[in-house]
Design an enzyme around this catalytic site. Structure first.
Site, short mmCIF file in Angstrom:
data_model
loop_
_atom_site.label_atom_id
_atom_site.label_comp_id
_atom_site.label_asym_id
_atom_site.label_seq_id
_atom_site.Cartn_x
_atom_site.Cartn_y
_atom_site.Cartn_z
N HIS A 135 8.96 15.47 -13.92
CA HIS A 135 7.80 14.78 -14.48
C HIS A 135 7.96 13.27 -14.37
CE1 HIS A 135 9.99 13.64 -18.18
NE2 HIS A 135 10.56 14.83 -18.09
N CYS A 151 13.95 16.49 -18.77
CA CYS A 151 14.50 17.26 -17.66
C CYS A 151 14.84 16.31 -16.53
CB CYS A 151 13.50 18.31 -17.24
SG CYS A 151 13.12 19.52 -18.52
#
Length: 189
Positions: A135, A151
Site C-alpha cells: 500500500h 505491511c
C-alpha cells in the site's frame, strides 16, 4: 515522477524527496531472476520491491517494511486491488494499543489520513487472505526502514504506478532474511 497527482478522489501531495534516500526512488534496474515478467518480488531485507520485466530488467521501488511485512514469506497472489481503500486495524493492533486503535475497530474511511494511502494490493495464499498488503504512505521518511506497523509501504506515487501495472492474479514472491537477494542492483545508466 513524485509531484502532486491530479484527478484523484482525494489530494495526493508531492513527495518531499529530501526525506527519502535517493537509492529508494523508483527506477529501472538490471535484475537477473528466474521469475517470469509480471511477478512482484518483495525483498524485505534490502527494502525493495521489484516488478520483473523482460530481458533481465525490473522496476525497483523503495519500501518500508512493517511488522506484518516481516512475518510473511513465500508466494501469494494479488487477489484484488482497491483505489482509496478502507482500513481496519487488526485485532492484534487493537489489543496492543486499545486507546489508539480501539476507536477505529469498525474501520477508517478512505482519504488522506487513511494509512493504506491511495491504493492497496491485497495478497492471498491458497485462496485465503494473508492480511498482508502492499500500500501507499505519506510518511516518506519511512521508506527504506523497518516501521512500527503496516505491511509493505511505498510512496503514494509509487503505489499508484505499481497499481496501474499489475492486474489481479499477479504473482508475488516475498523474500525474508537469508532467502533474500539483498545485493544492491545498480540502475541502468
Amino acid at each position: 515522477m513524485y509531484g502532486a497527482v491530479d484527478g484523484e478522489a482525494f489530494p495526493v501531495a508531492a513527495t518531499d524527496l529530501a526525506r527519502v534516500e535517493p537509492q529508494f526512488l523508483r527506477r529501472d534496474v538490471a535484475y537477473p531472476t528466474d521469475q517470469p515478467p509480471g511477478t512482484i518480488v518483495v525483498d524485505t531485507e534490502a527494502r525493495y520491491l521489484y516488478l520483473v520485466r523482460e530481458n533481465g530488467r525490473a522496476l525497483r521501488y523503495g519500501i518500508g517494511v512493517g511488522k506484518a511485512g516481516l512475518e510473511f514469506e513465500g508466494e501469494a497472489v494479488v487477489q484484488y486491488k482497491r483505489q482509496w481503500p478502507r482500513w481496519t486495524p487488526t485485532q492484534d493492533m487493537i489489543a496492543r494499543e486499545p486507546e489508539r486503535y480501539g476507536p477505529l475497530a469498525a474501520g477508517m474511511e478512505p482519504g488522506v489520513m487513511n494509512p493504506l494511502g491511495p491504493r492497496a494490493l491485497y495478497l492471498f495464499k491458497d485462496g485465503k487472505d494473508t492480511l498482508y498488503r502492499i500500500h501507499g504512505t505519506t510518511e516518506a521518511w519511512t521508506i527504506g526502514k523497518a516501521v512500527s506497523s503496516g505491511c509493505i509501504r511505498l510512496l503514494n506515487q509509487d503505489i499508484i504506478d505499481l497499481y496501474r501495472r499489475v492486474p489481479n492474479g499477479s504473482r508475488v514472491v516475498v523474500l525474508q532474511g537469508q532467502n533474500s537477494n539483498s545485493r544492491q542492483l545498480l540502475p541502468q545508466v
